[in-house]
Design a protein around this motif. Structure first.
Motif, mmCIF file in Angstrom:
data_model
loop_
_atom_site.group_PDB
_atom_site.id
_atom_site.type_symbol
_atom_site.label_atom_id
_atom_site.label_comp_id
_atom_site.label_asym_id
_atom_site.label_seq_id
_atom_site.Cartn_x
_atom_site.Cartn_y
_atom_site.Cartn_z
ATOM 1 N N ASP A 80 0.861 -1.176 0.000
ATOM 2 C CA ASP A 80 0.000 0.000 0.000
ATOM 3 C C ASP A 80 0.906 1.237 0.000
ATOM 4 O O ASP A 80 1.344 1.706 1.044
ATOM 5 C CB ASP A 80 -0.905 -0.003 1.232
ATOM 6 N N GLN A 83 0.498 4.441 2.231
ATOM 7 C CA GLN A 83 1.001 4.408 3.611
ATOM 8 C C GLN A 83 2.514 4.552 3.657
ATOM 9 O O GLN A 83 3.081 5.030 4.647
ATOM 10 C CB GLN A 83 0.602 3.083 4.275
ATOM 11 N N ILE A 179 -4.057 -2.522 9.849
ATOM 12 C CA ILE A 179 -3.578 -3.222 8.655
ATOM 13 C C ILE A 179 -3.196 -4.657 9.012
ATOM 14 O O ILE A 179 -2.592 -4.916 10.056
ATOM 15 C CB ILE A 179 -2.376 -2.466 8.061
ATOM 16 N N ARG A 183 0.176 -7.249 4.821
ATOM 17 C CA ARG A 183 0.489 -5.928 4.259
ATOM 18 C C ARG A 183 1.428 -5.142 5.169
ATOM 19 O O ARG A 183 2.272 -4.379 4.696
ATOM 20 C CB ARG A 183 -0.796 -5.142 4.009
#
Length: 271
Positions: A80, A83, A179, A183
């Motif tokens: 991701d 982030q 999360i 991930r």
């Protein structure tokens, strides 16, 4: 013989890099520290610099491991970047400061700082809500820009000082943002890259005078033959672990992560 052992542990480091976001520091630093003491003696020039060599070599190995693991996770779709991007530059800045501080610090101090930080992290993960069980979305508060910048600099500073890559800080951070472990550990790899690059450059640039008496092949505090053996092993480990990305249940993933931290803590604390 020692390089075969290093290659074997490099393979383990590759596996833990892909699946848990760490491997360079938490596997390599304790192993290489003990190997250097055993091979050269604690009172030799290399023995007295063993912790610095272990941390610097680990940081250099981290460049290769983090790059390859990031590529694997990118292909698996577990990264991701929204982030990750806000943290990268500030982490790199902190890494320069942390590596510079480690060069001038006593080796035993760095060793016990490593032990103390690991112990505090394990207790934090066990006792503070949000790591073992994912936080509910409505309980998550986004950090401010100033908070993100300051926290990122601290992550880079501590990670480069100890040679651990930052995953021990970024994984709990991402968990408390709700999360999942797949991930969270995936994002630890690109976040380790600025630490590895800035830290390695700093160790090489600032360590020339201190390492002039070291025997064998060294670039600053980086042990070149050890680096080669560890990288070869890590390539094998990363390739072997890649098919397991995203297949470990979240709760199992979390507890194995903590168990690995405990094993490394024991290895560094016991002589």
């Amino acid at each position: 013989m020692i390089y075969l052992v290093l290659a074997g542990f490099g393979c383990l480091a590759g596996v833990t890099t892909v699946l848990f976001g760490f491997g360079g520091g938490f596997v390599v630093v304790p192993l290489l520290y003990r190997a250097l003491i055993a091979a050269h003696g604690a009172d030799s020039d290399i023995g007295r610099s063993a912790m610095h060599i272990a941390v610097a070599t680990s940081t250099c190995v981290m460049i290769v491991g983090a790059l390859l693991a990031t590529r694997r996770h990118q292909r698996a779709g577990t990264l991701d970047w929204t982030q990750v991007r806000p943290l990268l530059g500030f982490i790199g800045l902190g890494a320069v400061v942390g590596a510079a501080a480690a060069v001038s610090a006593d080796g035993e101090f760095v060793r016990w700082a490593f032990v103390a930080y690991l112990g505090a992290t394990i207790l934090d993960c066990l006792l503070r809500p949000g790591f073992l069980t994912r936080a509910a979305p409505d309980a998550i508060r986004s950090p401010s820009r100033a908070g993100t910048a300051f926290g990122s600099v601290v992550i880079g500073l501590i990670a480069a000082f100890l040679g651990v890559g930052g995953s021990v800080m970024t994984v709990p951070l991402m968990r408390r943002r709700g999360i999942d472990m797949t991930r969270a550990t995936a994002m630890a790899n690109p976040l380790s890259l600025p630490i590895a690059l800035a830290g390695t450059a700093t160790y090489m640039a600032l360590a020339w005078r201190s390492t002039s008496s070291l025997q064998g092949w060294h670039v600053g505090y980086v042990d070149v033959p050890a680096f080669g053996a560890l990288v070869v092993g890590s390539l094998v480990g990363i390739r072997a672990a890649a098919p397991l990305i995203g297949r470990i249940p979240d709760r199992v993933h979390t507890w194995v992560y903590l168990a690995l931290l405990l094993a490394v803590l024991a290895g560094m604390a016991l002589r």
